[in-house]
Scaffold this motif. Sequence first.
Motif, PDB file in Angstrom:
ATOM      1  N   ARG A   1       0.825  -1.210   0.000  1.00 49.36           N
ATOM      2  CA  ARG A   1       0.000   0.000   0.000  1.00 49.36           C
ATOM      3  C   ARG A   1       0.855   1.255   0.000  1.00 49.36           C
ATOM      4  NH1 ARG A   1      -4.442  -1.305   4.445  1.00 49.36           N
ATOM      5  NH2 ARG A   1      -2.644  -2.276   5.397  1.00 49.36           N
ATOM      6  N   ALA A   2       2.003   1.191   0.685  1.00 48.48           N
ATOM      7  CA  ALA A   2       2.923   2.330   0.653  1.00 48.48           C
ATOM      8  C   ALA A   2       3.409   2.572  -0.768  1.00 48.48           C
ATOM      9  CB  ALA A   2       4.107   2.076   1.578  1.00 48.48           C
TER      10      ALA A   2
ATOM     11  N   GLU B   1       1.810   1.788  -3.491  1.00 44.88           N
ATOM     12  CA  GLU B   1       0.717   2.329  -4.305  1.00 44.88           C
ATOM     13  C   GLU B   1       0.533   3.815  -4.070  1.00 44.88           C
ATOM     14  OE1 GLU B   1      -2.643  -0.276  -3.561  1.00 44.88           O
ATOM     15  OE2 GLU B   1      -2.432  -0.953  -5.631  1.00 44.88           O
ATOM     16  N   ARG B   2       0.874   4.267  -2.863  1.00 46.47           N
ATOM     17  CA  ARG B   2       0.700   5.696  -2.561  1.00 46.47           C
ATOM     18  C   ARG B   2       1.703   6.553  -3.345  1.00 46.47           C
ATOM     19  NH1 ARG B   2       0.776   5.421   3.244  1.00 46.47           N
ATOM     20  NH2 ARG B   2      -0.720   3.736   3.123  1.00 46.47           N
TER      21      ARG B   2
ATOM     22  N   PRO C   1       1.042   6.800  -8.365  1.00 47.30           N
ATOM     23  CA  PRO C   1      -0.247   6.983  -9.036  1.00 47.30           C
ATOM     24  C   PRO C   1      -0.142   6.473 -10.471  1.00 47.30           C
ATOM     25  CG  PRO C   1       0.870   9.079  -8.732  1.00 47.30           C
ATOM     26  CD  PRO C   1       1.754   8.045  -8.145  1.00 47.30           C
TER      27      PRO C   1
END
Lengths: 114, 272
Positions: B155-156, B158-159, B162
Amino acid sequence: MTVLPYLVAGWIFLIGVYGLVTSRDLIHAVGCLAVTQSSTYVLLLAVGYRDGGTAPVFADAPTDSRVVDPVVQALALTDIVVGATVTALLLALVVQLRKRHGTVDPDALSELKG
Amino acid sequence: MSARVRLWVFLAGAAGFAVLFAVACFGLPAFGTVHHPYGVRAVHASLSHHTANVIASVNFDLRAFDTLGEETILFSAVLGTVVLLRQARDEHRKDPEPAVVHPRVRRFALLMLPLALLVGLYVIAHGQVSPGGGFQGGVVAATALHLLYIAADYRALERVRPLTLYEVGEAAGEAAYVITGLAAVLAGSAFLANVLPFGTFATLSSGGTVPVLNAAVGLEVVSGVVVLLARFLDQAVEIEEPGADDGSPGGAGSGPDNGDDGDDGDDERERA
């Protein structure tokens, strides 16, 4: 006066094709294709080699120093980039095959679907 | 064809190839020979355009049009992978669970991330001076971002990633290359001809259009590799396989391509 580097390129090519022919796994086959392709790098670099030549970059070397052939090195660079992306595309195809047919064995993929 | 027959056909073909290739090798100029007419001319052309790295000069000056084709192969391969690895209708996403990372791994990866990113950008920028260029530096910079996946979790990553932006970046890299070529036409020269001032030898400004094309390729390779890896990571981490392979008519790859492009695109945009 030796042809050994050229023959090594041919040997790598044949090993890669042998792997492709006997492959029972498409991921293994994609790997073998990459091996087959790497024979062209060896051939290109062997063709371009010059005895006592340095890298064809003149930032530090004097401009009259003897360098290896830059043309075939540029071709090898092209080859690597194209090979890497095509490998990615083929692996994506294998992922989809595994999902749709449940197997990555090329011999088991004889049925038609859809 | 049975495996045995296939092997025999291969052995016959391989023997033929081996003989012909060996004969051809003995006809080639000897290994390590000093006489390289193309190489000598390429070095001369490169030095006359103030480009210290002759390979960059060959790729972005002498063979700039061929490199456009090569870049287009990269572009279409990434496009093909994106299309192939879309989320199909019968698949669903599962949010990945954060995994425990050893503190030492985390510290090391977080330390290396900015360093690797900087090295990647340095290699892109210095393509005309030192070994490297857009293709090589692009791969380094793109993989540097993925150290975050090792240091923290998906998730990090993916942040900081973009995906839409990188997809646009890939197209922009391809477009920048073509526009540089067209700018040469507008300046009254041939497509992709080197029309900029050549600058001082062995500095960042040397080489005319070579650093510009290097940057365009760098942008495309960074974006392309990030998009590629994102698609493969999606498959491994997020997308769940449909419960059973029920042999529905939408199989075999051609089916899902037919009507649901819009839907899939929307799903991905929402997630991004």
